[in-house]
Design an enzyme around this catalytic site. Structure first.
Site, PDB file in Angstrom:
ATOM      1  N   SER A   1      36.456  46.552  38.769  1.00  0.00           N
ATOM      2  CA  SER A   1      37.576  46.660  39.703  1.00  0.00           C
ATOM      3  C   SER A   1      38.830  46.286  38.943  1.00  0.00           C
ATOM      4  O   SER A   1      38.756  45.603  37.911  1.00  0.00           O
ATOM      5  CB  SER A   1      37.373  45.696  40.875  1.00  0.00           C
ATOM      6  OG  SER A   1      38.551  45.540  41.640  1.00  0.00           O
TER       7      SER A   1
ATOM      8  N   TYR B   1      35.533  36.910  44.402  1.00  0.00           N
ATOM      9  CA  TYR B   1      35.259  38.296  43.999  1.00  0.00           C
ATOM     10  C   TYR B   1      35.844  38.573  42.618  1.00  0.00           C
ATOM     11  O   TYR B   1      35.166  39.115  41.736  1.00  0.00           O
ATOM     12  CB  TYR B   1      35.837  39.257  45.038  1.00  0.00           C
ATOM     13  CG  TYR B   1      35.701  40.709  44.661  1.00  0.00           C
ATOM     14  CD1 TYR B   1      34.475  41.354  44.770  1.00  0.00           C
ATOM     15  CD2 TYR B   1      36.789  41.439  44.203  1.00  0.00           C
ATOM     16  CE1 TYR B   1      34.339  42.690  44.419  1.00  0.00           C
ATOM     17  CE2 TYR B   1      36.667  42.764  43.863  1.00  0.00           C
ATOM     18  CZ  TYR B   1      35.439  43.397  43.967  1.00  0.00           C
ATOM     19  OH  TYR B   1      35.323  44.714  43.614  1.00  0.00           O
TER      20      TYR B   1
END
Length: 278
Positions: free
Chosen positions: A139, A152
């Site tokens: 990501s 995360y």
């Protein structure tokens, strides 16, 4: 013999689109997901694309190391080889340290970091044998730390750091490693985070900052890249003669990550993310 790729997290979103795109490119795709009862969307897409015969759906919870090892062994037994792995399975998470338990943080790592290791470890001997490819969908959150996504981002940072370190080791044996960094993608990812915006007030002193960050996230996803576009970038990397170690799936992601990668003292990222909470 058709090359075989194992893709994790294929019930929705980028994983589903990647499985279809890889099959359309001629790969035998072992499409894994935690619950095969959720495979209908993938199978319908495969039928529409005319690649049903190249899709092999299997159950796999990546947090189960024994199941991951068994899955890899069964793939090699049934298809004769393993040429690539795309570690896509993952889950988003919103929260901040003062208001969540350490066990919740660990759970984020179990899926997003250790899940990748659970699949990669048993796959590596087979990838060495085939001179194969190892990809992980991380990501932009694996490069730029983002408010209320601490756990995360930390897990995705860990994936990138681990694979950046591993790449030259396995590269000496012919295995190419790539981390793929999408930005906002129009998929079920945000929905699956499981955060109820109505609970913002429960954030106590951080409620104003959380509300501002949620507004920023909404703006980012209003112009999100499609899962299919992200998948196209992944499959291009899968088939490239000399794939880069780090690949972004859109110009937005490239511009965003460039802020961090050129930010020697951290001030540029801090200025950017401070605006999100202000």
């Amino acid at each position: 013999m058709t090359d075989t790729v194992l893709v994790t997290g294929t019930s929705t979103g980028i994983g589903l689109a990647t499985a279809i795109a890889a099959a359309k490119a001629g790969w035998r795709v072992v499409a894994t997901m935690r619950d095969t009862a959720r495979s209908s969307a993938l199978l319908e897409a495969a039928a529409t694309a005319g690649v049903t015969d190249l899709i092999d759906v299997r159950a796999l919870d990546v947090t189960d190391a024994e199941a991951a090892a068994a899955c890899v062994d069964e793939v090699v037994r049934d298809h004769g080889r393993l040429d690539a792995v795309i570690n896509n399975a993952g889950a988003g998470h919103l929260g901040t340290l003062e208001q969540e338990s350490i066990d919740e943080v660990r759970a984020v790592f179990e899926v997003n970091f250790f899940g990748m290791l659970n699949v990669t470890k048993p796959a590596l001997p087979h990838l060495r044998a085939s001179g194969g490819r190892l990809l992980a969908v991380t990501s932009v959150g694996g490069v730029v730390g983002q408010p209320f996504s601490e756990s995360y981002c930390a897990a995705k940072f860990a994936v990138e750091g681990y694979l950046e370190s591993l790449a030259p080791v396995v590269g000496a044996h012919g295995v190419r490693v790539t981390v793929v960094e999408p930005g906002a993608v129009a998929s079920e990812f945000v929905t699956n985070v499981g955060f109820d915006p109505a609970q913002v007030d429960a954030a106590g002193p951080y409620a104003p900052q959380l509300r501002n960050v949620l507004n920023h996230i909404g703006d980012a996803f209003s112009s999100a890249q499609s899962s299919e576009d992200a998948a196209a970038a992944i499959v291009d990397t899968l088939t490239a003669d000399k794939p880069a170690f780090r690949v972004q799936t859109s110009e937005v992601a490239r511009t965003f990550n460039a802020t961090k990668l050129a930010d020697m003292d951290g001030s540029a990222v801090q200025a950017m993310t401070t605006e999100w909470v202000s």
